[in-house]
Each structure stands twice: as C-alpha cells, then as structure tokens.
Enzyme design. Structure first.
Site, mmCIF file in Angstrom:
data_model
loop_
_atom_site.group_PDB
_atom_site.id
_atom_site.type_symbol
_atom_site.label_atom_id
_atom_site.label_comp_id
_atom_site.label_asym_id
_atom_site.label_seq_id
_atom_site.Cartn_x
_atom_site.Cartn_y
_atom_site.Cartn_z
ATOM 1 N N TYR A 150 -29.808 -9.932 0.398
ATOM 2 C CA TYR A 150 -29.862 -11.234 1.084
ATOM 3 C C TYR A 150 -29.238 -11.127 2.483
ATOM 4 O O TYR A 150 -29.824 -11.564 3.480
ATOM 5 C CB TYR A 150 -29.118 -12.276 0.244
ATOM 6 C CG TYR A 150 -29.078 -13.662 0.826
ATOM 7 C CD1 TYR A 150 -30.186 -14.503 0.750
ATOM 8 C CD2 TYR A 150 -27.927 -14.159 1.446
ATOM 9 C CE1 TYR A 150 -30.146 -15.790 1.275
ATOM 10 C CE2 TYR A 150 -27.881 -15.440 1.966
ATOM 11 C CZ TYR A 150 -28.990 -16.252 1.875
ATOM 12 O OH TYR A 150 -28.954 -17.525 2.398
ATOM 13 N N ALA A 152 -28.755 -8.476 4.322
ATOM 14 C CA ALA A 152 -29.570 -7.618 5.199
ATOM 15 C C ALA A 152 -30.751 -8.422 5.753
ATOM 16 O O ALA A 152 -31.085 -8.332 6.944
ATOM 17 C CB ALA A 152 -30.068 -6.402 4.431
ATOM 18 N N LYS A 154 -30.942 -11.678 6.188
ATOM 19 C CA LYS A 154 -30.511 -12.744 7.102
ATOM 20 C C LYS A 154 -29.984 -12.178 8.427
ATOM 21 O O LYS A 154 -30.178 -12.769 9.489
ATOM 22 C CB LYS A 154 -29.457 -13.629 6.418
ATOM 23 C CG LYS A 154 -30.005 -14.438 5.237
ATOM 24 C CD LYS A 154 -31.104 -15.400 5.674
ATOM 25 C CE LYS A 154 -31.534 -16.347 4.578
ATOM 26 N NZ LYS A 154 -32.598 -17.270 4.995
HETATM 27 P P1 NAD Z 1 -33.366 -24.011 -1.990
HETATM 28 O O1 NAD Z 1 -33.381 -22.963 -3.051
HETATM 29 O O2 NAD Z 1 -33.197 -25.421 -2.377
HETATM 30 O O3 NAD Z 1 -34.665 -23.895 -1.065
HETATM 31 C C1 NAD Z 1 -35.330 -22.694 -0.830
HETATM 32 C C2 NAD Z 1 -36.743 -23.005 -0.395
HETATM 33 O O4 NAD Z 1 -37.419 -21.767 -0.255
HETATM 34 C C3 NAD Z 1 -37.485 -23.826 -1.442
HETATM 35 O O5 NAD Z 1 -37.897 -25.018 -0.864
HETATM 36 C C4 NAD Z 1 -38.683 -22.985 -1.810
HETATM 37 O O6 NAD Z 1 -39.883 -23.712 -1.722
HETATM 38 C C5 NAD Z 1 -38.719 -21.872 -0.785
HETATM 39 N N1 NAD Z 1 -39.117 -20.649 -1.464
HETATM 40 C C6 NAD Z 1 -38.445 -20.012 -2.457
HETATM 41 N N2 NAD Z 1 -39.155 -18.951 -2.900
HETATM 42 C C7 NAD Z 1 -40.308 -18.930 -2.179
HETATM 43 C C8 NAD Z 1 -41.462 -18.098 -2.181
HETATM 44 N N3 NAD Z 1 -41.584 -17.060 -3.012
HETATM 45 N N4 NAD Z 1 -42.443 -18.381 -1.312
HETATM 46 C C9 NAD Z 1 -42.356 -19.409 -0.463
HETATM 47 N N5 NAD Z 1 -41.284 -20.240 -0.409
HETATM 48 C C10 NAD Z 1 -40.277 -20.004 -1.262
HETATM 49 O O7 NAD Z 1 -32.184 -23.566 -1.039
HETATM 50 P P2 NAD Z 1 -31.655 -24.107 0.366
HETATM 51 O O8 NAD Z 1 -30.188 -24.004 0.267
HETATM 52 O O9 NAD Z 1 -32.267 -25.389 0.765
HETATM 53 O O10 NAD Z 1 -32.139 -22.905 1.310
HETATM 54 C C11 NAD Z 1 -32.922 -23.079 2.465
HETATM 55 C C12 NAD Z 1 -32.630 -21.945 3.427
HETATM 56 O O11 NAD Z 1 -31.271 -22.016 3.844
HETATM 57 C C13 NAD Z 1 -32.811 -20.549 2.816
HETATM 58 O O12 NAD Z 1 -33.408 -19.695 3.738
HETATM 59 C C14 NAD Z 1 -31.372 -20.112 2.546
HETATM 60 O O13 NAD Z 1 -31.255 -18.709 2.544
HETATM 61 C C15 NAD Z 1 -30.663 -20.752 3.711
HETATM 62 N N6 NAD Z 1 -29.220 -20.926 3.514
HETATM 63 C C16 NAD Z 1 -28.737 -21.715 2.532
HETATM 64 C C17 NAD Z 1 -27.353 -21.847 2.377
HETATM 65 C C18 NAD Z 1 -26.737 -22.700 1.319
HETATM 66 O O14 NAD Z 1 -25.498 -22.670 1.155
HETATM 67 N N7 NAD Z 1 -27.504 -23.491 0.561
HETATM 68 C C19 NAD Z 1 -26.483 -21.157 3.238
HETATM 69 C C20 NAD Z 1 -27.037 -20.363 4.235
HETATM 70 C C21 NAD Z 1 -28.404 -20.248 4.375
#
Ligand code: NAD
Length: 242
Positions: A150, A152, A154
């Site tokens: 993950y 790597a 990001k």
């Molecule tokens: P989440 O799991 O609720 O959302 C992830 C989204 O990615 C989902 O809407 C899903 O539709 C999509 N997704 C998952 N697998 C997929 C696939 N195979 N093909 C296409 N789409 C796919 O999580 P979130 O927290 O809303 O994450 C959104 C973004 O924010 C992500 O990139 C995550 O890495 C990043 N992020 C989240 C956090 C946190 O603390 N929640 C922190 C840093 C970065």
C-alpha cells in the site's frame, strides 16, 4: 463542468462527489461493484441539481480501466476535473504477500491512475485545461509496517503526480495530490477501540478526519482557487505527520 470521481460509492470518494456537485459540477460516479452505494451518491448529486452518470468497473484489470475511460468519453464527455480516489489496502507481512495480491493492489491504486491519466490526457491537452487530484496517503510518505505494498503504491502515486504536473503544466493541466491521515471510513473499520484511541492520541487535532475534511481539500485543489498550484501533495491529517 464535469468531474469524474473514482470509488465514489462511499467514504472519501462519495464526499468528493457531493462537495464538487455543490461547486456546480456534474459528476461521473464510479464504483467497483457497490451499485447500491453508487446509486445513493448519484441520487444525492441529483438532489443538488446536478447530473450524475454512474459507471461500475473493477480496476483490478487495466483493460477494464481503459474501457471505463472510453465509456465515460462516450456517455458523459471529457471531464474538467478527475479525482483518482479508488484504492485498496491489503495489510500483510512481507512474507505473506502473494504476487497476485501485490499486482491487484498496484493495479487499483497506481496502474488505474496511470491508465486514466493516459487515456484522458490527449483530449485535455487539446482543450488546454484540466485539473487532476490524486488521493495518496500519509503512509505513502512515511511507510508503515504490514502495509509495504500500500505504501509503495501511494508513494509512487505522489511521484507520478509530480512528474505529470511538470509534463502537463505547459498544456494548462494541473496535477496535485492529497495525502489523508486517519479518516473515518470503512477502510479503517478493522481498528480496535484501543488502536483507534492510539491513532487519535497521535493526531495533534485529537480526532479522526471525516471524508468531508478530505473532500474540501480535493475541491480546493480542483478549483481555480488553486490556479497556481500544481505538483503539490497536500496533507489532510490533523497534524499526524508533523
Ligand atoms: P473505502 O474503502 O471506503 O473506499 C475505497 C473506494 O475504492 C471504494 O469506493 C471502492 O469503490 C473503490 N475500489 C475498491 N476496490 C476497487 C476496485 N477493484 N476497482 C475499482 N474501484 C475500487 O475507503 P476510503 O477511506 O474512502 O478510501 C478512499 C481513498 O483514500 C483510497 O485511495 C485510500 O487509499 C485513501 N486513503 C484513505 C485513508 C483513510 O484513513 N480512510 C487514509 C489515506 C488515504
């Protein structure tokens, strides 16, 4: 004006869709398989008086991503704003990460962003405008045990964005990242009360962020308010990584 948000069926992506709809954008709502969630987002977008186009596509296969871009161009048009938000985290010790899991994570978190940018770039260059915001993570800066794949992906996303910012800037296209800290979404549902408390205590602002906190930063970078900002990686982490 049209904004494409990947992974908009829930969490940060859904909040971005609603924030940009409030700013006046019609929205391409992408989901992987959560049709009910995407429909909810689309309904909320329409309730704000904007159009919503729904697309379901699994980004594990880059060919799907390419087909998705073609579908968006055909049915919704060329986006003014692209928010590459879809992402997965597959926590595991290095010795337990299979090649399949590594590839799946890289395909969703990094390769899909590359394909989307590559496929839309020519038309954006021809138009001479566009704003791309990629959702990275603080873990892409610091690294984290049990999350090497993950982190790597990001970290790679930030460097990809900075490179594109240099390449596409002369064509009027800005490319930025946001790096969220601990945000209250389903991705973090697995934390125990104790782990959550520890993360809150390590955050100077003393809480998890909301999806809306991230969406406001995304909307800012997407907008003309950030007209002289490109290649940035904006931390949205309550001070966690200071
Ligand atoms: P989440 O799991 O609720 O959302 C992830 C989204 O990615 C989902 O809407 C899903 O539709 C999509 N997704 C998952 N697998 C997929 C696939 N195979 N093909 C296409 N789409 C796919 O999580 P979130 O927290 O809303 O994450 C959104 C973004 O924010 C992500 O990139 C995550 O890495 C990043 N992020 C989240 C956090 C946190 O603390 N929640 C922190 C840093 C970065």
């Amino acid at each position: 004006m049209l904004a494409l948000i990947t992974g908009a069926s829930r969490g940060i992506g859904k909040a971005c869709a609603l924030e940009l709809a409030k700013e006046g954008y019609d929205i391409v709502v992408h989901c992987s398989g959560n049709i009910a969630g995407a429909e909810e987002t689309a309904l909320a977008v329409r309730a704000l008086g904007r159009k919503a186009y729904m697309f379901a596509m699994d980004f594990s296969d880059p060919e799907n991503v390419h087909n998705f871009c073609g579908g968006v161009m055909e049915h919704a048009g060329l986006p003014d704003v692209i928010v590459n938000n879809a992402g997965i985290c597959l926590p595991a010790q290095i010795q337990d990460i299979s090649l399949e899991d590594w590839d799946r994570l890289m395909n969703v978190n990094l390769k899909a962003v590359f394909v989307i940018c590559r496929d839309f770039a020519p038309a954006m260059i021809e138009r001479g405008s566009g704003s791309i915001v990629n959702v990275s993570s603080i873990w892409g800066r610091t690294g984290s045990a049990m999350e090497s794949s993950y982190c790597a992906s990001k970290g790679g996303l930030v460097m990809f964005s900075k490179s594109l910012a240099q390449e596409l800037g002369p064509s009027g296209i800005r490319v930025n990242c946001v790096s969220p800290g601990c945000i209250d979404t389903d991705m973090n549902a697995g934390y125990s009360e104790e782990e959550r408390k520890e993360l809150e205590d390590r955050t100077p602002l003393g809480r998890f962020g909301t999806p809306g906190d991230v969406a406001k930063a995304v909307a800012f970078l997407a907008s003309d308010k950030a007209s002289f900002i490109t290649g940035a990686d904006l931390l949205v982490d309550g001070g966690f990584s200071i």
